[in-house]
Design an enzyme around this catalytic site. Sequence first.
Site, short mmCIF file in Angstrom:
data_model
loop_
_atom_site.label_atom_id
_atom_site.label_comp_id
_atom_site.label_asym_id
_atom_site.label_seq_id
_atom_site.Cartn_x
_atom_site.Cartn_y
_atom_site.Cartn_z
N ARG A 229 -16.53 43.26 -22.30
CA ARG A 229 -17.60 42.27 -22.04
C ARG A 229 -17.34 41.05 -22.92
NH1 ARG A 229 -22.86 41.04 -23.95
NH2 ARG A 229 -24.31 40.46 -22.26
N LYS B 147 -18.88 38.09 -31.94
CA LYS B 147 -19.91 38.69 -32.79
C LYS B 147 -19.67 38.41 -34.27
CE LYS B 147 -22.04 41.91 -29.67
NZ LYS B 147 -22.49 43.29 -29.40
#
Length: 348
Positions: free
Chosen positions: A324, A289
């Site tokens: 995840r 991210k």
Amino acid sequence: MHLRPVQFVDAPFAYPDGAVARLAGGMQWFAAYEVIDGGAKRVLPVADIPALGGRAAALHARFTAPRPPLMLGERTLRFDQPVVAAILNMTPDSFSDGGTHHDDPAAAAAAGMTMAGAGAALIDVGGESTRPGAAQVWEEDEAKRVVPVIERLATAGALVSIDTRKALVMERALAAGAAIVNDVSALLWDKRAVEIVAHAACPVIIMHSPDPEKGGHGSGGYRNVATDVFDWLETRVDALVAAGIERTKIIVDPGIGFGKSLHDNLALINALAMFHGLGCPVMLGASRKRLIGALSNEAPVTERLGGSVALALKGADAGVQLLRVHDVAETVQALRIWRGLRDRAFVG
């Protein structure tokens, strides 16, 4: 009042009875809580928490209760140690790997089984990008993207979750063999979603975002991002339980990167242990991210492996049960080393 476990210890042997507590039935033990009451903060030993009253006692009970495994057909998803959920995108435009497997269900399923072979406990299949500014996908098109992949994975024996906001896609994915729904809108975007999950009696992953009904990337305007996100998720969990979904089948995700600044994301990651107070397993989705790029000279998405693994290990240290990730083999290896260190520390 909010509590955050602090003063983690290697093992309980050297402490008097009641001086340390086990976090959510996992591999972490802690000796104290940071007590957040309004704007005030203080640290209290675990043994002193029940004296604070009903709210503190209820939170303490949630923090220390083991998370039962999910029995999903022939597969079991355990929560007594951190495990990996592999990201498998069937989209042309996801921020990291969009287009890699688009329009090729056989290749996508093969990639998913490779990730399962590398140690992923769950394959999370998605057919719509949730990056900021992504175009909305018609539900029929989204279903056509994911269903053939899910069918192949489930037939091959993989445990599969469907990453979607849409009730129709949930229905078709569950019918194709998916066992878990993962919804970034916490079942708020589609008015039929709660009914679908409750009727299927399947586990659900609910994620925080400041405007789930509009897409999830609005401005949060947080007073205290950790406690605000906790309160939002607590309210949402209570609503889903009232709607007929078992608490033991709800997994919570604080929503890193969704309507949050770099400062917010870092504060949430540092406060991850707080979310065990919801009484549910916790998922962390921070792989590749933007916060990693922001802290590493704007490294592009393809060069964020080190940061992704670092965040996964931070999650493991905070007792997060489900990580995840895109880079399965590397994360699984890191977790094996982490687990070895924990095991060695535990025996002294």
